[in-house]
Design a protein around this motif. Structure first.
Motif, PDB file in Angstrom:
ATOM      1  N   SER A 165      11.777 -20.650 -29.042  1.00  0.00           N
ATOM      2  CA  SER A 165      11.095 -19.450 -28.568  1.00  0.00           C
ATOM      3  C   SER A 165      12.104 -18.328 -28.389  1.00  0.00           C
ATOM      4  CB  SER A 165      10.353 -19.727 -27.261  1.00  0.00           C
ATOM      5  OG  SER A 165      11.263 -20.057 -26.240  1.00  0.00           O
ATOM      6  N   LEU A 166      11.585 -17.125 -28.297  1.00  0.00           N
ATOM      7  CA  LEU A 166      12.375 -15.926 -28.035  1.00  0.00           C
ATOM      8  C   LEU A 166      11.862 -15.305 -26.748  1.00  0.00           C
ATOM      9  CD1 LEU A 166      12.360 -14.149 -31.541  1.00  0.00           C
ATOM     10  CD2 LEU A 166      14.252 -15.397 -30.511  1.00  0.00           C
ATOM     11  N   GLN A 167      12.751 -14.733 -25.996  1.00  0.00           N
ATOM     12  CA  GLN A 167      12.337 -13.894 -24.875  1.00  0.00           C
ATOM     13  C   GLN A 167      12.168 -12.489 -25.453  1.00  0.00           C
ATOM     14  OE1 GLN A 167      15.126 -13.910 -21.636  1.00  0.00           O
ATOM     15  NE2 GLN A 167      15.568 -16.078 -21.906  1.00  0.00           N
ATOM     16  N   HIS A 168      11.299 -11.704 -24.870  1.00  0.00           N
ATOM     17  CA  HIS A 168      11.182 -10.322 -25.327  1.00  0.00           C
ATOM     18  C   HIS A 168      11.751  -9.397 -24.263  1.00  0.00           C
ATOM     19  CE1 HIS A 168       7.475 -10.992 -23.048  1.00  0.00           C
ATOM     20  NE2 HIS A 168       7.601  -9.725 -22.693  1.00  0.00           N
ATOM     21  N   ILE A 218      18.054   0.112 -29.027  1.00  0.00           N
ATOM     22  CA  ILE A 218      18.521  -1.228 -29.363  1.00  0.00           C
ATOM     23  C   ILE A 218      19.977  -1.333 -28.901  1.00  0.00           C
ATOM     24  CG2 ILE A 218      18.967  -2.840 -31.255  1.00  0.00           C
ATOM     25  CD1 ILE A 218      15.943  -2.169 -30.738  1.00  0.00           C
ATOM     26  N   PRO A 219      20.341  -2.394 -28.177  1.00  0.00           N
ATOM     27  CA  PRO A 219      21.726  -2.498 -27.698  1.00  0.00           C
ATOM     28  C   PRO A 219      22.711  -2.730 -28.852  1.00  0.00           C
ATOM     29  CG  PRO A 219      20.506  -4.494 -27.201  1.00  0.00           C
ATOM     30  CD  PRO A 219      19.524  -3.525 -27.777  1.00  0.00           C
ATOM     31  N   GLU A 220      23.959  -2.340 -28.626  1.00  0.00           N
ATOM     32  CA  GLU A 220      24.998  -2.558 -29.644  1.00  0.00           C
ATOM     33  C   GLU A 220      25.167  -4.037 -29.935  1.00  0.00           C
ATOM     34  OE1 GLU A 220      28.760  -0.507 -29.455  1.00  0.00           O
ATOM     35  OE2 GLU A 220      27.806   1.185 -28.436  1.00  0.00           O
ATOM     36  N   LYS A 221      25.110  -4.861 -28.894  1.00  0.00           N
ATOM     37  CA  LYS A 221      25.257  -6.306 -29.075  1.00  0.00           C
ATOM     38  C   LYS A 221      23.878  -6.951 -28.916  1.00  0.00           C
ATOM     39  CE  LYS A 221      27.828 -10.341 -27.389  1.00  0.00           C
ATOM     40  NZ  LYS A 221      26.793 -11.272 -27.647  1.00  0.00           N
ATOM     41  N   VAL A 222      23.347  -7.420 -30.018  1.00  0.00           N
ATOM     42  CA  VAL A 222      22.054  -8.104 -30.014  1.00  0.00           C
ATOM     43  C   VAL A 222      22.320  -9.572 -29.692  1.00  0.00           C
ATOM     44  CG1 VAL A 222      20.077  -8.773 -31.433  1.00  0.00           C
ATOM     45  CG2 VAL A 222      21.049  -6.475 -31.646  1.00  0.00           C
ATOM     46  N   GLU A 223      21.702 -10.054 -28.624  1.00  0.00           N
ATOM     47  CA  GLU A 223      21.931 -11.431 -28.188  1.00  0.00           C
ATOM     48  C   GLU A 223      20.961 -12.396 -28.864  1.00  0.00           C
ATOM     49  OE1 GLU A 223      22.269 -12.014 -23.937  1.00  0.00           O
ATOM     50  OE2 GLU A 223      22.850  -9.899 -23.695  1.00  0.00           O
ATOM     51  N   GLU A 224      21.440 -13.628 -29.073  1.00  0.00           N
ATOM     52  CA  GLU A 224      20.592 -14.696 -29.623  1.00  0.00           C
ATOM     53  C   GLU A 224      19.434 -14.950 -28.668  1.00  0.00           C
ATOM     54  OE1 GLU A 224      21.085 -16.969 -32.310  1.00  0.00           O
ATOM     55  OE2 GLU A 224      22.978 -16.099 -33.021  1.00  0.00           O
ATOM     56  N   GLY A 225      18.265 -15.259 -29.211  1.00  0.00           N
ATOM     57  CA  GLY A 225      17.132 -15.669 -28.392  1.00  0.00           C
ATOM     58  C   GLY A 225      16.355 -14.552 -27.728  1.00  0.00           C
ATOM     59  N   ILE A 226      16.718 -13.289 -28.042  1.00  0.00           N
ATOM     60  CA  ILE A 226      15.994 -12.164 -27.443  1.00  0.00           C
ATOM     61  C   ILE A 226      15.429 -11.281 -28.543  1.00  0.00           C
ATOM     62  CG2 ILE A 226      16.137 -10.115 -25.969  1.00  0.00           C
ATOM     63  CD1 ILE A 226      18.377 -11.506 -24.421  1.00  0.00           C
ATOM     64  N   LEU A 227      14.166 -10.943 -28.409  1.00  0.00           N
ATOM     65  CA  LEU A 227      13.511  -9.995 -29.300  1.00  0.00           C
ATOM     66  C   LEU A 227      13.462  -8.665 -28.556  1.00  0.00           C
ATOM     67  CD1 LEU A 227      11.804  -9.378 -31.876  1.00  0.00           C
ATOM     68  CD2 LEU A 227       9.802 -10.009 -30.528  1.00  0.00           C
ATOM     69  N   VAL A 232      12.459  -4.836 -28.242  1.00  0.00           N
ATOM     70  CA  VAL A 232      11.371  -4.006 -28.750  1.00  0.00           C
ATOM     71  C   VAL A 232      11.542  -2.592 -28.216  1.00  0.00           C
ATOM     72  CG1 VAL A 232       8.876  -3.664 -28.827  1.00  0.00           C
ATOM     73  CG2 VAL A 232       9.816  -5.986 -28.787  1.00  0.00           C
ATOM     74  N   SER A 233      11.645  -1.635 -29.131  1.00  0.00           N
ATOM     75  CA  SER A 233      11.677  -0.222 -28.760  1.00  0.00           C
ATOM     76  C   SER A 233      10.367   0.405 -29.218  1.00  0.00           C
ATOM     77  CB  SER A 233      12.862   0.492 -29.421  1.00  0.00           C
ATOM     78  OG  SER A 233      12.759   1.890 -29.197  1.00  0.00           O
ATOM     79  N   ILE A 234       9.477   0.625 -28.274  1.00  0.00           N
ATOM     80  CA  ILE A 234       8.196   1.257 -28.597  1.00  0.00           C
ATOM     81  C   ILE A 234       8.445   2.693 -29.051  1.00  0.00           C
ATOM     82  CG2 ILE A 234       5.972   2.020 -27.658  1.00  0.00           C
ATOM     83  CD1 ILE A 234       6.201  -1.036 -28.006  1.00  0.00           C
ATOM     84  N   GLU A 235       9.352   3.371 -28.370  1.00  0.00           N
ATOM     85  CA  GLU A 235       9.634   4.769 -28.698  1.00  0.00           C
ATOM     86  C   GLU A 235      10.093   4.942 -30.145  1.00  0.00           C
ATOM     87  OE1 GLU A 235      12.258   8.512 -27.033  1.00  0.00           O
ATOM     88  OE2 GLU A 235      11.802   6.833 -25.711  1.00  0.00           O
ATOM     89  N   TYR A 236      10.866   3.993 -30.648  1.00  0.00           N
ATOM     90  CA  TYR A 236      11.382   4.082 -32.013  1.00  0.00           C
ATOM     91  C   TYR A 236      10.684   3.119 -32.975  1.00  0.00           C
ATOM     92  CZ  TYR A 236      14.779   7.143 -29.941  1.00  0.00           C
ATOM     93  OH  TYR A 236      15.362   8.195 -29.278  1.00  0.00           O
ATOM     94  N   CYS A 237       9.594   2.522 -32.523  1.00  0.00           N
ATOM     95  CA  CYS A 237       8.752   1.660 -33.366  1.00  0.00           C
ATOM     96  C   CYS A 237       9.571   0.623 -34.123  1.00  0.00           C
ATOM     97  CB  CYS A 237       7.927   2.500 -34.344  1.00  0.00           C
ATOM     98  SG  CYS A 237       6.839   3.661 -33.543  1.00  0.00           S
ATOM     99  N   THR A 238      10.401  -0.102 -33.388  1.00  0.00           N
ATOM    100  CA  THR A 238      11.286  -1.083 -33.998  1.00  0.00           C
ATOM    101  C   THR A 238      11.434  -2.296 -33.091  1.00  0.00           C
ATOM    102  OG1 THR A 238      12.552   0.692 -35.029  1.00  0.00           O
ATOM    103  CG2 THR A 238      13.630  -1.433 -34.899  1.00  0.00           C
ATOM    104  N   ALA A 239      11.531  -3.453 -33.717  1.00  0.00           N
ATOM    105  CA  ALA A 239      11.898  -4.677 -33.004  1.00  0.00           C
ATOM    106  C   ALA A 239      13.076  -5.278 -33.758  1.00  0.00           C
ATOM    107  CB  ALA A 239      10.732  -5.653 -32.961  1.00  0.00           C
ATOM    108  N   ILE A 240      13.975  -5.929 -33.024  1.00  0.00           N
ATOM    109  CA  ILE A 240      15.155  -6.525 -33.645  1.00  0.00           C
ATOM    110  C   ILE A 240      15.507  -7.808 -32.905  1.00  0.00           C
ATOM    111  CG2 ILE A 240      16.770  -5.176 -32.261  1.00  0.00           C
ATOM    112  CD1 ILE A 240      18.606  -5.036 -34.738  1.00  0.00           C
ATOM    113  N   HIS A 241      15.993  -8.787 -33.660  1.00  0.00           N
ATOM    114  CA  HIS A 241      16.444 -10.050 -33.074  1.00  0.00           C
ATOM    115  C   HIS A 241      17.447 -10.691 -34.029  1.00  0.00           C
ATOM    116  CE1 HIS A 241      13.223 -11.307 -35.807  1.00  0.00           C
ATOM    117  NE2 HIS A 241      13.782 -12.508 -35.814  1.00  0.00           N
ATOM    118  N   LYS A 242      18.165 -11.674 -33.547  1.00  0.00           N
ATOM    119  CA  LYS A 242      19.058 -12.449 -34.414  1.00  0.00           C
ATOM    120  C   LYS A 242      18.200 -13.458 -35.156  1.00  0.00           C
ATOM    121  CE  LYS A 242      23.411 -11.395 -32.985  1.00  0.00           C
ATOM    122  NZ  LYS A 242      24.686 -11.459 -33.601  1.00  0.00           N
ATOM    123  N   CYS A 243      18.512 -13.669 -36.419  1.00  0.00           N
ATOM    124  CA  CYS A 243      17.772 -14.640 -37.226  1.00  0.00           C
ATOM    125  C   CYS A 243      17.737 -15.977 -36.490  1.00  0.00           C
ATOM    126  CB  CYS A 243      18.438 -14.792 -38.592  1.00  0.00           C
ATOM    127  SG  CYS A 243      17.554 -15.920 -39.691  1.00  0.00           S
TER     128      CYS A 243
END
Length: 141
Positions: free
Chosen positions: A4-7, A13-22, A24-35
Motif C-alpha cells: 500500500s501507499l500512504q497519500h 512536490i518535495p525535492e526528495k520523494v519518499e518510498e511508499g508515499i503518493l 498529490v498536488s491538487i493545485e498543480y494537478c499532479t501526483a507522484i510516487h516512487k515506482c
C-alpha cells in the motif's frame, strides 16, 4: 499481502520523494510516487480528463487508469486502488504500442477544436429585377 501507499496532499512536490508515499498536488494537478517495484524511479501521473483521474473518499486514494511504466527498465504495471497496490499483468510491445495509440487518440479527440460549418454564400436576387437580369433569364435554356 498487498502493498500500500500512504497519500499526502501537498502544494509542491518535495525535492526528495519518499518510498511508499503518493504525493498529490491538487493545485498543480499532479501526483507522484516512487515506482512500487523498488527500482527507485519517480512516477508522475498528471491529473486531467485525458490522463489520470484521482478519487479521494476521505480516507484513501484511487488512481484510474492503471499505471504502466513502459519507459522504465522494470516496465511495472499496477493499479492504485484505495491506497493499495494491485499488480497488473505484463504487457507485450504490441499492447504498449496500442495503449499509446489509444491515449493519443483520446487526447486528440478531447483537445480538437470542433469544426465550424462553413456557410454557403447565399445569392439572393433583388426583388426587383433589372432589365438586364430579365433579358438574361429570357435567353437561358
Amino acid at each position: 499481502m498487498k502493498m500500500s501507499l500512504q497519500h499526502k496532499f501537498v502544494e509542491f512536490i518535495p525535492e526528495k520523494v519518499e518510498e511508499g508515499i503518493l504525493y498529490v498536488s491538487i493545485e498543480y494537478c499532479t501526483a507522484i510516487h516512487k515506482c512500487v517495484c523498488g527500482c527507485g524511479n519517480e512516477v508522475v501521473t498528471p491529473l486531467s480528463p485525458t490522463d489520470w483521474r484521482l478519487t479521494f473518499n476521505g480516507k484513501s486514494i484511487t488512481l484510474h487508469p492503471s499505471i504502466g511504466n513502459w519507459n522504465f527498465e522494470c516496465q511495472s504495471h499496477y493499479w492504485i486502488r484505495n491506497n493499495k497496490i494491485e499488480f497488473a499483468g505484463h504487457w507485450t510491445e504490441k499492447e504498449i504500442r496500442l495503449g499509446r495509440e489509444n491515449d493519443l487518440e483520446r487526447k486528440t479527440e478531447y483537445f480538437e477544436m470542433p469544426e465550424i460549418p462553413k456557410e454557403e454564400p447565399v445569392i439572393q436576387e433583388s426583388q426587383k429585377s433589372t432589365i438586364w437580369q430579365k433579358i438574361s433569364k429570357f435567353f437561358r435554356f
